[in-house]
Design a protein around this motif. Structure first.
Motif, PDB file in Angstrom:
ATOM      1  N   ALA A  85       0.860  -1.186   0.000  1.00 16.70           N
ATOM      2  CA  ALA A  85       0.000   0.000   0.000  1.00 16.70           C
ATOM      3  C   ALA A  85       0.894   1.232   0.000  1.00 16.70           C
ATOM      4  CB  ALA A  85      -0.888  -0.014   1.237  1.00 16.70           C
ATOM      5  N   LEU A  86       0.286   2.401  -0.173  1.00 16.11           N
ATOM      6  CA  LEU A  86       1.080   3.634  -0.119  1.00 16.11           C
ATOM      7  C   LEU A  86       0.924   4.308   1.245  1.00 16.11           C
ATOM      8  CD1 LEU A  86       2.837   5.726  -1.680  1.00 16.11           C
ATOM      9  CD2 LEU A  86       0.705   6.841  -2.339  1.00 16.11           C
ATOM     10  N   ASP A  87      -0.316   4.308   1.744  1.00 16.93           N
ATOM     11  CA  ASP A  87      -0.625   4.921   3.044  1.00 16.93           C
ATOM     12  C   ASP A  87      -0.108   6.343   3.152  1.00 16.93           C
ATOM     13  OD1 ASP A  87      -2.079   2.795   4.131  1.00 16.93           O
ATOM     14  OD2 ASP A  87      -0.230   1.726   4.655  1.00 16.93           O
ATOM     15  N   HIS A  88      -0.435   7.143   2.125  1.00 17.11           N
ATOM     16  CA  HIS A  88       0.000   8.541   2.147  1.00 17.11           C
ATOM     17  C   HIS A  88      -1.026   9.410   2.879  1.00 17.11           C
ATOM     18  CE1 HIS A  88       1.669  12.362   0.678  1.00 17.11           C
ATOM     19  NE2 HIS A  88       0.397  12.738   0.613  1.00 17.11           N
ATOM     20  N   GLU A  89      -0.531  10.241   3.779  1.00 16.74           N
ATOM     21  CA  GLU A  89      -1.386  11.260   4.408  1.00 16.74           C
ATOM     22  C   GLU A  89      -0.622  12.554   4.425  1.00 16.74           C
ATOM     23  OE1 GLU A  89      -3.543  10.706   8.013  1.00 16.74           O
ATOM     24  OE2 GLU A  89      -3.796   8.549   7.635  1.00 16.74           O
ATOM     25  N   GLY A  90      -1.115  13.546   3.678  1.00 12.64           N
ATOM     26  CA  GLY A  90      -0.425  14.841   3.624  1.00 12.64           C
ATOM     27  C   GLY A  90      -1.440  15.961   3.728  1.00 12.64           C
ATOM     28  N   PRO A  91      -0.961  17.196   3.598  1.00  5.77           N
ATOM     29  CA  PRO A  91      -1.879  18.333   3.735  1.00  5.77           C
ATOM     30  C   PRO A  91      -2.984  18.339   2.678  1.00  5.77           C
ATOM     31  CG  PRO A  91       0.422  19.081   3.501  1.00  5.77           C
ATOM     32  CD  PRO A  91       0.439  17.589   3.436  1.00  5.77           C
ATOM     33  N   HIS A  92      -2.715  17.797   1.487  1.00  3.11           N
ATOM     34  CA  HIS A  92      -3.715  17.884   0.423  1.00  3.11           C
ATOM     35  C   HIS A  92      -4.329  16.557   0.031  1.00  3.11           C
ATOM     36  CE1 HIS A  92      -0.915  21.332  -0.121  1.00  3.11           C
ATOM     37  NE2 HIS A  92      -2.053  21.974  -0.156  1.00  3.11           N
ATOM     38  N   PHE A  93      -3.629  15.464   0.287  1.00  2.50           N
ATOM     39  CA  PHE A  93      -4.129  14.165  -0.193  1.00  2.50           C
ATOM     40  C   PHE A  93      -3.965  13.077   0.865  1.00  2.50           C
ATOM     41  CE2 PHE A  93      -2.482  16.493  -3.912  1.00  2.50           C
ATOM     42  CZ  PHE A  93      -3.683  16.639  -4.606  1.00  2.50           C
ATOM     43  N   LYS A  94      -4.948  12.185   0.848  1.00  5.66           N
ATOM     44  CA  LYS A  94      -4.888  11.009   1.716  1.00  5.66           C
ATOM     45  C   LYS A  94      -5.197   9.826   0.797  1.00  5.66           C
ATOM     46  CE  LYS A  94      -6.864   9.417   6.024  1.00  5.66           C
ATOM     47  NZ  LYS A  94      -7.892   9.610   7.045  1.00  5.66           N
ATOM     48  N   VAL A  95      -4.198   9.014   0.540  1.00  5.06           N
ATOM     49  CA  VAL A  95      -4.346   7.960  -0.475  1.00  5.06           C
ATOM     50  C   VAL A  95      -3.766   6.659   0.063  1.00  5.06           C
ATOM     51  CG1 VAL A  95      -3.855   7.290  -2.857  1.00  5.06           C
ATOM     52  CG2 VAL A  95      -4.040   9.718  -2.278  1.00  5.06           C
ATOM     53  N   LYS A  96      -4.594   5.635   0.077  1.00  2.00           N
ATOM     54  CA  LYS A  96      -4.137   4.374   0.657  1.00  2.00           C
ATOM     55  C   LYS A  96      -3.315   3.540  -0.332  1.00  2.00           C
ATOM     56  CE  LYS A  96      -5.910   0.467   3.347  1.00  2.00           C
ATOM     57  NZ  LYS A  96      -4.538   0.119   3.630  1.00  2.00           N
ATOM     58  N   GLY A  97      -3.858   3.320  -1.539  1.00 10.14           N
ATOM     59  CA  GLY A  97      -3.181   2.451  -2.502  1.00 10.14           C
ATOM     60  C   GLY A  97      -3.247   0.997  -2.057  1.00 10.14           C
ATOM     61  N   PRO A  98      -2.681   0.057  -2.826  1.00  7.20           N
ATOM     62  CA  PRO A  98      -2.030   0.287  -4.116  1.00  7.20           C
ATOM     63  C   PRO A  98      -3.041   0.549  -5.239  1.00  7.20           C
ATOM     64  CG  PRO A  98      -2.151  -2.068  -3.662  1.00  7.20           C
ATOM     65  CD  PRO A  98      -2.707  -1.377  -2.446  1.00  7.20           C
ATOM     66  N   VAL A  99      -2.550   0.953  -6.410  1.00  4.84           N
ATOM     67  CA  VAL A  99      -3.420   1.000  -7.588  1.00  4.84           C
ATOM     68  C   VAL A  99      -3.650  -0.416  -8.081  1.00  4.84           C
ATOM     69  CG1 VAL A  99      -3.040   3.297  -8.582  1.00  4.84           C
ATOM     70  CG2 VAL A  99      -1.320   1.516  -8.933  1.00  4.84           C
ATOM     71  N   ASN A 100      -4.678  -0.588  -8.884  1.00  7.67           N
ATOM     72  CA  ASN A 100      -4.964  -1.924  -9.409  1.00  7.67           C
ATOM     73  C   ASN A 100      -4.407  -2.099 -10.825  1.00  7.67           C
ATOM     74  OD1 ASN A 100      -6.690  -0.086 -10.515  1.00  7.67           O
ATOM     75  ND2 ASN A 100      -8.526  -1.354 -10.366  1.00  7.67           N
ATOM     76  N   ILE A 101      -3.200  -1.549 -11.024  1.00  9.17           N
ATOM     77  CA  ILE A 101      -2.501  -1.703 -12.313  1.00  9.17           C
ATOM     78  C   ILE A 101      -1.047  -1.998 -11.970  1.00  9.17           C
ATOM     79  CG2 ILE A 101      -1.746  -0.515 -14.419  1.00  9.17           C
ATOM     80  CD1 ILE A 101      -4.306   1.231 -14.106  1.00  9.17           C
ATOM     81  N   GLY A 102      -0.531  -3.072 -12.533  1.00 10.25           N
ATOM     82  CA  GLY A 102       0.834  -3.491 -12.203  1.00 10.25           C
ATOM     83  C   GLY A 102       1.867  -2.516 -12.753  1.00 10.25           C
ATOM     84  N   ARG A 103       3.099  -2.663 -12.233  1.00 10.75           N
ATOM     85  CA  ARG A 103       4.188  -1.756 -12.643  1.00 10.75           C
ATOM     86  C   ARG A 103       4.303  -1.744 -14.170  1.00 10.75           C
ATOM     87  NH1 ARG A 103       8.209   0.975 -10.084  1.00 10.75           N
ATOM     88  NH2 ARG A 103      10.257   1.013 -11.054  1.00 10.75           N
ATOM     89  N   SER A 104       4.420  -0.557 -14.727  1.00  7.21           N
ATOM     90  CA  SER A 104       4.305  -0.410 -16.185  1.00  7.21           C
ATOM     91  C   SER A 104       5.659  -0.585 -16.860  1.00  7.21           C
ATOM     92  CB  SER A 104       3.681   0.947 -16.507  1.00  7.21           C
ATOM     93  OG  SER A 104       4.596   1.985 -16.246  1.00  7.21           O
ATOM     94  N   PRO A 105       5.672  -0.752 -18.176  1.00  6.85           N
ATOM     95  CA  PRO A 105       6.926  -1.088 -18.871  1.00  6.85           C
ATOM     96  C   PRO A 105       8.087  -0.147 -18.558  1.00  6.85           C
ATOM     97  CG  PRO A 105       5.072  -1.304 -20.371  1.00  6.85           C
ATOM     98  CD  PRO A 105       4.508  -0.772 -19.092  1.00  6.85           C
TER      99      PRO A 105
END
Ligand SMILES: Cc1cc2nc3c(=O)[nH]c(=O)nc-3n(C[C@H](O)[C@H](O)[C@H](O)COP(=O)(O)O)c2cc1C
Length: 426
Positions: free
Chosen positions: A180-200
């Motif tokens: 997961a990302l578990d980001h918490e900042g002044p503007h965004f709170k985003v858990k993650g992960p995305v449902n798309i694998g690492r790209s080329p």
């Protein structure tokens, strides 16, 4: 030397669409496909499509009517094989989870050719379309900085080898290789992960074009490619070296960032032929559309000013710093009137205009490239198709003959063609 195509379907010149035989729509997919094929035939690194989030019928026609860039570039991904595909998405009016998914998808769809132009979005005209107030310049950059941190974090949630798909054991994903990302900042709170694998490309290429101090600072910290606004060689060289000088303190090497000044080439078989073409285009410029462009670039209403008087004292606007400061500096240096500056703005919206024979254009690009002013150029054809065909058919072969530009693509991904490393998963 690296070459990007700054794609505005009606041409970069405000009246490019009026040139005899020119493409007159930025929504014509057949024309866009043909332009992409020409860029690929010319071995360009990348096609770049900008975006804005409002319609102003008085503005440049390709700013007023344009397709949504990621949708359009996904279509072009299917009709091209090597060329990079860059799109603008503004950090002020989107959210990082959506942007991370969109560009990771384009990277998969295109086999590693996606690039994101992370702009703050200068114009307040977008705000009412999102039910928001337009944040001020400093706040827009604070949001952008965190936004980029989140998007890059989301792109790194998956290891390259996270999808095991082991038919024997039935294990599809190794949970130890996803986080997961578990980001918490002044503007965004985003858990993650995305449902798309690492790209080329590991991470799609990040483009940036801010010209202000916070814009340069953000670019130095996060961008792979920087589009700059320039009007002459000394200024371009100073901008180039100042950006590169910031990199070591940020743990980056000068070659980790590719700097591409914008240039509108008007190419002829002779200087005279090129100037005749430019004269046709400038003949279409009237005071109203030029004043409108100036008002947009300078962030103040220019309609009341005397066109033949000196340039009034204009404070740096809250909208674009880049265009206003470059244009105003040039005007002061060269004692220009408002009419001179509006002619220049109409031509290339504040970017550098390079007019002359193919030899002269190639000589000038070579001089800039070999003398520390650029790693290549963001080419802004005044109109399509002829205005771009001239560059690809007359200038590119000269650059190739001089060993300055590739004959064939070296790699399959945009990063490989730009000579940029594939980011390690952080
Ligand atoms: C080549 C180039 C392309 C740009 N494309 C876009 C765009 O598509 N959308 C946008 O909102 N701003 C675009 N910009 C504007 C800047 O990225 C930036 O947001 C603006 O200049 C304001 O920031 P600044 O004050 O740091 O210059 C572009 C600028 C340049 C030089």
């Amino acid at each position: 030397m690296h070459l990007g195509l700054f794609l505005l379907g009606t041409g970069s010149h405000v009246a490019g669409w009026r040139y005899p035989g020119a493409v007159d729509s930025f929504q014509d997919m057949a024309a866009l496909r043909r332009i992409a094929e020409t860029a690929e035939r010319g071995r360009f690194d990348m096609i770049f499509m900008g975006d804005n989030l409002y319609a102003d019928p008085a503005a440049h026609p390709s700013y007023t009517l344009r397709l949504e860039p990621l949708t359009m570039l996904s279509a072009l991904a299917a009709s091209t094989t090597h060329i990079g595909l860059g799109a603008t998405v503004a950090t002020t009016y989107s959210d990082p989870f959506t942007v991370a998914r969109a560009f990771a998808s384009l990277d998969h769809i295109s086999g590693g050719r996606a690039a994101w132009n992370a702009v703050t979005g200068a114009s307040p005209a977008a705000a009412p379309n999102f039910g928001k107030l337009h944040p001020n310049h400093a706040e827009r950059y604070a949001i952008a900085r965190e936004f980029l941190q989140v998007v890059k974090g989301l792109w790194d949630c998956w290891a390259d080898d996270a999808v095991v798909a082991d038919r024997a054991t039935g294990l599809y994903i190794d949970p130890a290789r996803v986080r997961a990302l578990d980001h918490e900042g002044p503007h965004f709170k985003v858990k993650g992960p995305v449902n798309i694998g690492r790209s080329p490309q590991g991470q799609p290429v990040v483009l940036q074009a801010g010209g202000s101090e916070p814009g340069h600072a953000l670019a130095a910290a996060t961008a792979d490619v920087v589009f700059s606004v320039v009007q002459d060689f000394d200024e371009a060289r100073a901008q180039y070296s100042s950006l590169k000088a910031r990199l070591p303190a940020l743990g980056r090497r000068p070659e980790d960032v590719t700097v591409l000044p914008g240039v509108m080439p008007v190419v002829g078989r002779t200087d005279r032929e090129a100037y005749e073409k430019l004269a046709v285009l400038q003949g279409f410029v009237d005071g109203d559309n030029a004043r409108q462009l100036l008002s947009d670039r300078f962030g103040v209403d220019m309609s009341g000013y005397d066109l033949d008087g000196p340039i009034p004292d204009i404070p740096l606007p809250d909208t674009y710093h880049s265009f206003a400061s470059v244009m105003l500096n040039k005007a002061k240096r060269e004692g220009m009137t408002l009419r001179d500056i509006y002619n220049l703005t109409a031509a290339a919206r504040g970017h550098w205009v390079l007019c002359g024979s193919a030899e002269r254009v190639a000589d000038t690009l070579e001089q800039w490239f070999t003398n520390g002013a650029a790693d290549g150029f963001n080419v802004m054809p005044p109109w399509f198709h002829e205005g771009f065909d001239d560059f690809v058919d007359l200038v590119v072969p000269l650059l190739q003959k001089r060993g300055l530009f590739r004959q064939e693509y070296a790699g399959t991904t945009l990063r490989e063609n730009l000579g940029l490393p594939r980011p390690q998963r952080g």
